[in-house]
Design an enzyme around this catalytic site. Structure first.
Site, mmCIF file in Angstrom:
data_model
loop_
_atom_site.group_PDB
_atom_site.id
_atom_site.type_symbol
_atom_site.label_atom_id
_atom_site.label_comp_id
_atom_site.label_asym_id
_atom_site.label_seq_id
_atom_site.Cartn_x
_atom_site.Cartn_y
_atom_site.Cartn_z
ATOM 1 N N LYS A 16 1.012 -1.342 -0.080
ATOM 2 C CA LYS A 16 -0.022 -0.052 -0.136
ATOM 3 C C LYS A 16 0.871 1.183 -0.080
ATOM 4 O O LYS A 16 0.361 2.382 0.025
ATOM 5 C CB LYS A 16 -0.899 0.035 1.373
ATOM 6 C CG LYS A 16 -2.084 -0.969 1.115
ATOM 7 C CD LYS A 16 -2.971 -0.339 2.378
ATOM 8 C CE LYS A 16 -4.120 -1.786 2.346
ATOM 9 N NZ LYS A 16 -4.926 -2.210 1.520
ATOM 10 N N LYS A 66 15.219 -5.912 4.872
ATOM 11 C CA LYS A 66 15.480 -4.897 5.848
ATOM 12 C C LYS A 66 16.883 -5.179 6.405
ATOM 13 O O LYS A 66 17.500 -4.212 6.600
ATOM 14 C CB LYS A 66 14.452 -4.639 6.708
ATOM 15 C CG LYS A 66 13.168 -4.230 6.510
ATOM 16 C CD LYS A 66 12.106 -3.905 7.354
ATOM 17 C CE LYS A 66 10.716 -3.630 6.812
ATOM 18 N NZ LYS A 66 9.613 -3.332 7.608
ATOM 19 N N ASP A 103 10.267 2.394 11.593
ATOM 20 C CA ASP A 103 9.206 1.539 11.838
ATOM 21 C C ASP A 103 8.784 1.694 13.292
ATOM 22 O O ASP A 103 7.585 1.806 13.617
ATOM 23 C CB ASP A 103 9.522 0.032 11.487
ATOM 24 C CG ASP A 103 9.243 -0.457 10.134
ATOM 25 O OD1 ASP A 103 8.926 -0.063 9.345
ATOM 26 O OD2 ASP A 103 10.384 -1.567 9.648
ATOM 27 N N GLY A 241 -2.072 -3.070 11.973
ATOM 28 C CA GLY A 241 -0.785 -2.365 11.746
ATOM 29 C C GLY A 241 -0.950 -1.305 10.698
ATOM 30 O O GLY A 241 -0.112 -0.706 10.312
#
Ligand code: ATR
Length: 279
Positions: A16, A66, A103, A241
């Protein structure tokens, strides 16, 4: 010329982030495009280098890259070093790749501003001891909770993670079964990857009281198994989330463009049926 940004991952088509950043850019009057970038599992570094060599301005990094992005970046922020993971990449004037991790800050912003929670002096339970848990522990401990219990299917991993963060506050690690008898928590955060397969970590009874807030770092169109469990247990709130996703994106946008987007408005567009207190 229009500045180019992207989210790099594998898989990444479902992300998204392009929609979120397009909404931020429209809102802030910024001339940019933001796309998805699929990197081969064995070709993350080459994909990133080609993107920046081609004039790209910034990347968000998602699963499973990551930790690799953290190694690849020439300079990393303190919070990226703390998490050993990078979700935001940019290139400085000398051509050096910088890495940051938004994050944990995004999660805390969502919990404290959008949901209106106070974490100071609260008892927090973090489920999971993988990359997602590692990325949020530092920013959560900075809020001064009474304690954080990290519980994981593999207890040794939780203990090792807690040991790593003990210098920042009261945190201990244990197995999921060890939670039995610890009483209810104020906030329970699901940072396992179980939600991705609609599975539920094996949790004992007694963790949820009537004022407990349960939060799944994952998000989707339907409530996750963890959020369904939370409601069955009588939690005050069960949140996914999506808000964290929007908030971490906003911090990345601010790092790249120097402008803070209005996240409440974007959350409202993404999920108009779930109004929240505005941030
Ligand atoms: P991520 O980067 O998403 O955190 P990860 O580093 O692979 O991914 O970590 C996944 C986490 O979810 C781990 O804590 C894992 O538990 P183990 O360390 O015991 O493997 C946890 N996990 C995944 N599926 C789970 C399940 N069905 N029940 C409980 N925990 C689960």
């Amino acid at each position: 010329m229009t500045d180019r940004y992207a989210v790099v991952g594998h898989p990444v088509a479902h992300s998204k982030s392009p929609l979120i950043h397009r909404l931020f850019a429209e809102q802030a009057g910024q001339d940019l495009v933001y796309e998805t970038l699929l990197a081969p599992l064995d070709g993350f570094a080459a994909t990133v280098r080609a993107f920046f060599a081609g004039g790209g301005k910034g990347l968000n990094v998602t699963v499973p890259f990551k930790a690799e992005a953290f190694v690849l970046a020439d300079v990393c922020s303190p919070r990226a070093r703390q998490a050993s993971a990078v979700n935001t990449l940019g290139c400085d004037a000398d051509g050096r790749l910088w890495g940051d991790n938004t994050d944990g800050a995004g999660l805390v912003r969502d919990l404290c501003d959008a949901l209106g929670l106070t974490l100071s002096e609260r008892r927090l339970l973090v489920l999971g001891a993988g990359g997602a848990a590692c990325g949020i522990l530092g920013p959560l401990l900075e809020e001064g909770p009474r304690e954080i219990v990290v519980a994981n299917r593999t207890a040794a991993r939780a203990q090792a993670l807690a040991d790593r963060f003990r210098c920042l506050g009261a945190v201990r690690g244990c197995g999921l079964a060890d939670l039995f008898g610890m009483g209810a928590f104020d906030v329970i955060l699901n940072a396992t990857s179980a939600s991705l397969s609609d599975a539920l970590p094996a949790l004992p009874l007694g963790l949820v009281a009537g004022d407990t807030v349960c939060y799944d770092l994952a998000y989707g169109n339907e409530p996750t198994a963890f959020l369904r469990w939370a409601l069955e247990q009588g939690a005050a709130r069960a949140e996914d989330g999506l808000g964290m996703l929007v908030e971490q994106a906003a911090f990345s946008f601010e790092l790249w463009r120097g402008v803070r987007p209005d996240t409440a408005r974007v959350r409202g567009i993404l999920r108009p049926d779930l109004p929240r207190a505005s941030s």
